[in-house]
Design a protein around this motif. Sequence first.
Motif, short mmCIF file in Angstrom:
data_model
loop_
_atom_site.label_atom_id
_atom_site.label_comp_id
_atom_site.label_asym_id
_atom_site.label_seq_id
_atom_site.Cartn_x
_atom_site.Cartn_y
_atom_site.Cartn_z
N UNK A 5 65.70 -26.36 25.41
CA UNK A 5 64.67 -26.50 26.43
C UNK A 5 65.07 -25.74 27.70
N UNK A 6 64.06 -25.36 28.48
CA UNK A 6 64.32 -24.71 29.78
C UNK A 6 63.54 -25.45 30.86
N UNK A 7 64.09 -25.42 32.06
CA UNK A 7 63.32 -25.86 33.24
C UNK A 7 62.14 -24.91 33.36
N UNK A 8 60.95 -25.46 33.58
CA UNK A 8 59.75 -24.62 33.51
C UNK A 8 59.79 -23.48 34.54
N UNK A 9 60.28 -23.76 35.75
CA UNK A 9 60.31 -22.68 36.77
C UNK A 9 61.31 -21.60 36.39
N UNK A 10 62.43 -22.03 35.78
CA UNK A 10 63.48 -21.03 35.46
C UNK A 10 63.09 -20.18 34.25
N UNK A 11 62.12 -20.70 33.46
CA UNK A 11 61.81 -20.02 32.18
C UNK A 11 61.32 -18.60 32.40
N UNK A 12 60.71 -18.33 33.58
CA UNK A 12 60.10 -17.02 33.80
C UNK A 12 61.05 -16.04 34.50
N UNK A 13 62.28 -16.48 34.80
CA UNK A 13 63.18 -15.60 35.56
C UNK A 13 63.79 -14.53 34.64
N UNK A 14 64.26 -13.47 35.29
CA UNK A 14 64.84 -12.34 34.52
C UNK A 14 66.09 -12.77 33.75
N UNK A 15 67.01 -13.55 34.37
CA UNK A 15 68.20 -13.96 33.58
C UNK A 15 67.82 -14.77 32.34
N UNK A 16 66.78 -15.59 32.47
CA UNK A 16 66.36 -16.39 31.31
C UNK A 16 65.76 -15.48 30.25
N UNK A 17 64.95 -14.52 30.68
CA UNK A 17 64.34 -13.61 29.70
C UNK A 17 65.43 -12.85 28.94
N UNK A 18 66.50 -12.47 29.69
CA UNK A 18 67.60 -11.72 29.04
C UNK A 18 68.32 -12.59 28.03
N UNK A 19 68.54 -13.85 28.40
CA UNK A 19 69.24 -14.76 27.47
C UNK A 19 68.39 -14.99 26.23
N UNK A 20 67.08 -15.20 26.43
CA UNK A 20 66.19 -15.45 25.28
C UNK A 20 66.18 -14.24 24.35
N UNK A 21 66.20 -13.05 24.95
CA UNK A 21 66.23 -11.82 24.12
C UNK A 21 67.52 -11.78 23.32
N UNK A 22 68.64 -12.16 23.97
CA UNK A 22 69.95 -12.18 23.29
C UNK A 22 69.92 -13.15 22.12
N UNK A 23 69.20 -14.27 22.31
CA UNK A 23 69.13 -15.30 21.26
C UNK A 23 68.06 -15.00 20.22
N UNK A 24 67.28 -13.91 20.48
CA UNK A 24 66.21 -13.57 19.53
C UNK A 24 65.06 -14.55 19.58
N UNK A 25 64.83 -15.12 20.75
CA UNK A 25 63.76 -16.12 20.90
C UNK A 25 62.58 -15.49 21.64
N UNK A 26 61.38 -15.92 21.25
CA UNK A 26 60.16 -15.41 21.90
C UNK A 26 60.12 -15.91 23.35
N UNK A 27 59.49 -15.09 24.18
CA UNK A 27 59.35 -15.49 25.60
C UNK A 27 58.35 -16.64 25.69
N UNK A 28 58.71 -17.69 26.41
CA UNK A 28 57.79 -18.85 26.48
C UNK A 28 56.52 -18.49 27.23
#
Length: 229
Positions: free
Chosen positions: A205-228
């Motif tokens: 899970x992610x904090x909803x506000x943090x989900x849209x930040x660049x560091x989160x997007x980079x981590x999700x890409x590293x994990x192969x997860x779709x952007x929320x």
Amino acid sequence: MLKLGLPSKGRLMEQSFEWFCARGIRLSRAGSDREYAARAEGIDGLSLVLLSAGEIPRELAAGRIQLGVTGTDLVREKLAGWRSDVVELAPMGFGHADLVLAVPSCWRDCEGLDDFAAIARDFRAAHGFRLRIATKYHRLVRAFLSEHEVADYQLVDSQGATEGTVANLTAEAIADITSSGETLRANHLKILPDALIHASQATLLANRSAAATAPMQALLAHLGLAQPH
Ligand SMILES: Nc1ncnc2c1ncn2[C@@H]1O[C@H](COP(=O)(O)OP(=O)(O)OP(=O)(O)O)[C@@H](O)[C@H]1O
Ligand SMILES: O=P(O)(O)OC[C@H]1O[C@H](OP(=O)(O)OP(=O)(O)O)[C@H](O)[C@@H]1O
């Protein structure tokens, strides 16, 4: 820096470590076994904190951690407005457990929620107080029973060993987590077939506000997860 909150003990912690390791991020405890410190290798900008699984939803909602792993049962129980506080990024495939309503196996005439509701009505008339359901999932149980028009009950708080409350005469029924069903059977309890309150599993899970930040997007890409969304 993104802070990831993980369960501090047991199967959930071990299987969380395995899940991240399989995706190229090696997590390990730091310090002694009794310290709640851990570290992440294989990715920059990620720090770890080990927490009680039950506390992770609140820490996520408050934004003190930006990512967390816990059961969906605890997210829904602890956060009234969970959808506005957190984003479910990915079910993780472990920690499967069902939150169910269970009654004594000897209640032969109780085969479902309708029977349970009738028994609860009769119980109150016969005993002068409402039938007691022991649980730690107060929010989820109230919502479920209200949805199914079951009214004549009261909840008794039970933070552990809930299956033992019926034998100890502190409750007539329980609502608790079950996985294999062994603990329920050992305590002479049976699940009502139409009383699955929530099917839980460990979830990232992610904090909803943090989900849209660049560091989160980079981590999700590293994990192969779709952007929320
Ligand atoms: N037997 C089980 N099999 C699989 N998952 C389980 C089982 N029991 C509990 N869980 C899940 O593990 C998560 C943590 O459950 P637990 O009861 O340990 O929470 P907690 O008591 O709040 O944690 P803590 O003891 O650290 O405070 C929950 O999401 C729960 O659904
Ligand atoms: O259906 P089962 O496979 O019997 O699992 C259900 C049990 O598992 C959990 O207890 P556990 O001892 O795992 O954790 P706890 O310390 O939270 O009780 C849960 O609280 C149930 O009592």
